[in-house]
Design an enzyme around this catalytic site. Structure first.
Site, PDB file in Angstrom:
ATOM      1  N   ARG A 217      18.328  52.779  96.173  1.00 15.46           N
ATOM      2  CA  ARG A 217      19.108  51.696  96.769  1.00 15.46           C
ATOM      3  C   ARG A 217      18.723  50.350  96.147  1.00 15.46           C
ATOM      4  O   ARG A 217      19.574  49.493  95.892  1.00 15.46           O
ATOM      5  CB  ARG A 217      18.898  51.655  98.287  1.00 15.46           C
ATOM      6  CG  ARG A 217      19.586  52.781  99.044  1.00 15.46           C
ATOM      7  CD  ARG A 217      19.544  52.565 100.544  1.00 15.46           C
ATOM      8  NE  ARG A 217      18.274  52.943 101.145  1.00 15.46           N
ATOM      9  CZ  ARG A 217      18.041  54.109 101.726  1.00 15.46           C
ATOM     10  NH1 ARG A 217      18.977  55.037 101.755  1.00 15.46           N
ATOM     11  NH2 ARG A 217      16.872  54.370 102.287  1.00 15.46           N
ATOM     12  N   PHE A 233      30.319  58.937 101.189  1.00 18.78           N
ATOM     13  CA  PHE A 233      29.371  59.662 102.049  1.00 18.78           C
ATOM     14  C   PHE A 233      28.302  58.675 102.536  1.00 18.78           C
ATOM     15  O   PHE A 233      27.104  58.920 102.450  1.00 18.78           O
ATOM     16  CB  PHE A 233      28.716  60.824 101.291  1.00 18.78           C
ATOM     17  CG  PHE A 233      29.677  61.699 100.538  1.00 18.78           C
ATOM     18  CD1 PHE A 233      30.381  62.706 101.179  1.00 18.78           C
ATOM     19  CD2 PHE A 233      29.900  61.510  99.180  1.00 18.78           C
ATOM     20  CE1 PHE A 233      31.279  63.512 100.486  1.00 18.78           C
ATOM     21  CE2 PHE A 233      30.782  62.306  98.480  1.00 18.78           C
ATOM     22  CZ  PHE A 233      31.479  63.311  99.121  1.00 18.78           C
ATOM     23  N   ASP A 255      33.127  57.548 104.905  1.00 22.22           N
ATOM     24  CA  ASP A 255      32.500  58.770 105.411  1.00 22.22           C
ATOM     25  C   ASP A 255      33.525  59.468 106.308  1.00 22.22           C
ATOM     26  O   ASP A 255      34.345  58.805 106.948  1.00 22.22           O
ATOM     27  CB  ASP A 255      31.223  58.451 106.198  1.00 22.22           C
ATOM     28  CG  ASP A 255      30.281  59.648 106.295  1.00 22.22           C
ATOM     29  OD1 ASP A 255      29.218  59.622 105.659  1.00 22.22           O
ATOM     30  OD2 ASP A 255      30.624  60.617 107.007  1.00 22.22           O
ATOM     31  N   SER A 256      33.462  60.788 106.344  1.00 26.63           N
ATOM     32  CA  SER A 256      34.389  61.538 107.201  1.00 26.63           C
ATOM     33  C   SER A 256      33.970  61.511 108.663  1.00 26.63           C
ATOM     34  O   SER A 256      34.723  61.923 109.542  1.00 26.63           O
ATOM     35  CB  SER A 256      34.497  62.987 106.722  1.00 26.63           C
ATOM     36  OG  SER A 256      33.227  63.617 106.786  1.00 26.63           O
ATOM     37  N   ASP A 302      26.858  60.230  96.962  1.00 26.60           N
ATOM     38  CA  ASP A 302      25.628  60.773  97.550  1.00 26.60           C
ATOM     39  C   ASP A 302      26.002  61.749  98.665  1.00 26.60           C
ATOM     40  O   ASP A 302      25.812  61.462  99.845  1.00 26.60           O
ATOM     41  CB  ASP A 302      24.756  59.627  98.081  1.00 26.60           C
ATOM     42  CG  ASP A 302      23.423  60.119  98.623  1.00 26.60           C
ATOM     43  OD1 ASP A 302      22.983  61.212  98.207  1.00 26.60           O
ATOM     44  OD2 ASP A 302      22.826  59.417  99.462  1.00 26.60           O
ATOM     45  N   CYS A 342      21.083  66.508  96.582  1.00 22.73           N
ATOM     46  CA  CYS A 342      19.882  66.733  97.395  1.00 22.73           C
ATOM     47  C   CYS A 342      19.698  68.223  97.676  1.00 22.73           C
ATOM     48  O   CYS A 342      18.918  68.597  98.555  1.00 22.73           O
ATOM     49  CB  CYS A 342      19.932  65.931  98.682  1.00 22.73           C
ATOM     50  SG  CYS A 342      21.295  66.384  99.779  1.00 22.73           S
TER      51      CYS A 342
END
Length: 398
Positions: A217, A233, A255-256, A302, A342
């Site tokens: 970040r 995301f 984002d969902s 991400d 990830c």
């Protein structure tokens, strides 16, 4: 004192290399009354001690706590927690500097095998520790872990929250409920590199925040000046908040999850109240990218893990190709793409190959500017390379 488990002949070789896992196929025999989560002594086929650890039903039968024949008591837990804290002090991640932009009270204290405590995660948010067990053994020893944290930190910590409902094996039937092990607090604001974040340790993902992206970040902040930024995301909006401080012209978070959008907006307002540069959207990632072609020149991809188990590896890699292809197709010329995986079962070589495939299909000229990974407070045990789970690339896209 501890019940015994015997290994098959030759199956001790990985333990001579200090690998902290013993797989069920390596076990020759064990005491019939061993219960899941018990601490056991592991012996070779020649009746020689080789390790002590937590027993668990499943493919990983034993998670090694020590390769020395010791007692796992209060002193053991305190020494491991104290050592973990000393490492964080040595790497300089704990910062209570006078300069506000340098202050950092958010870090990982225990990172499982990386801190010789397999199955245990401990994250620090200000004066609160969030403890998470990924094994039945660590769940059983949660009180000992909390006692050790209190002993090592003293008044620096005023509450310990246990959050393991979603991380423990469901077949263990532990009927676990999250809650405070020590103290209680409503103060869930923590500081990362001088920025404020609301930590949702009650219902949020992981322990409430993705600490592992802290350094990445900060890198994005460096690139954000005068750029139009899209954070896909976004979850808590971490990258968005850093982009705002970096001087981005425009920041959009997608984002969902409506809950994630709510949390992102709260974190933006904590740091940049009434700043009109930011807008958050609850939308599907692929659909949003399709509808906003060529709008952004700094893009963050991400996503959550596409492959949580080895059986899902092939489909996961396809997912990374598809997502990065979409990002590379839609980003402006001269744009910068931060892309991550990830998924622990995806190696950095496989992830890089997936991004390479996406770049080829997109027909864009792409340069790698940075190869990213997890920060130093998420250490990798040199004998357990499986602990290297976070992979990332920063790309310049012509």
């Amino acid at each position: 004192m501890y019940k015994k488990i015997y290994l098959k002949k030759g199956k001790e070789e990985s333990l001579h290399r200090y690998h902290p896992w013993i797989f069920s196929g390596a076990v020759a025999r064990k005491a019939e009354d061993i219960e899941e989560g018990e601490i056991v002594r592991v012996l070779t086929s020649h009746d020689e001690f080789i390790a002590i650890g937590h027993y668990q039903i499943g493919s990983i039968a034993i998670r090694v706590l020590s390769f020395e024949d010791i007692t796992i008591d209060a002193r053991f837990w305190e020494e491991r927690i104290r050592t973990a804290l000393e490492v964080r002090k040595a790497i300089g991640v704990i910062k209570s500097a006078n300069a506000p932009e340098l202050q950092n009270t958010t870090y990982r204290l225990v990172h499982g095998e990386g801190d010789n405590l397999p199955g245990l995660i401990v994250d620090v948010y200000g004066k609160t520790c969030v403890v998470q067990a990924h094994s039945v053994g660590m769940h059983i020893n949660r009180k000992e872990v909390a006692d050790a944290i209190i002993k090592v930190f003293g008044i620096q910590i005023d509450s310990i929250y246990y959050k393991s409902e979603t991380t423990l094996p469901y077949k263990a039937n532990l009927q676990q409920e999250d809650g405070f092990l020590y103290g209680r607090t409503d103060n869930n604001i923590a500081i990362e590199n001088g920025l404020k974040f609301k930590i949702d340790w009650l219902k949020g993902q992981k322990t409430g925040f993705f600490i592992d992206q802290r350094n990445n970040r900060r890198l994005l902040e460096f690139y954000a000046k005068n750029r139009t930024v899209l954070n896909m995301f976004c979850y808590t909006g971490g990258f968005s908040v850093y982009a705002m401080r970096g001087g981005a012209k425009l920041v959009h978070s997608v984002d969902s999850s409506a809950k994630a959008i709510e949390l992102t907006n709260e974190n933006i307002n904590l740091n940049f109240p009434n700043d009109l540069r930011h807008t958050a959207y609850c939308a599907d990632a692929f659909k949003y990218l399709d509808e906003n072609n060529g709008k952004y020149d700094l893009l963050v991809l991400d996503p959550p893990a596409f492959a949580k188990h080895r059986s899902a590896l092939r489909n996961g890699l396809r997912g990374y190709i598809r997502l990065n292809l979409k990002g590379l197709e839609k980003i402006k010329h001269g744009g910068i793409l931060f892309t991550f995986s990830c998924s622990q079962v995806v190696t950095k070589e496989q992830f890089r190959q997936a991004v390479f495939t996406a770049a080829t299909q997109a027909g864009r000229r792409v340069r790698i500017l940075h190869q990213l990974h997890q920060p130093a407070d998420h250490p990798i045990n040199i004998y357990h390379l499986e602990g290297e789970y976070l992979k990332g690339l920063v790309l310049y896209v012509e």
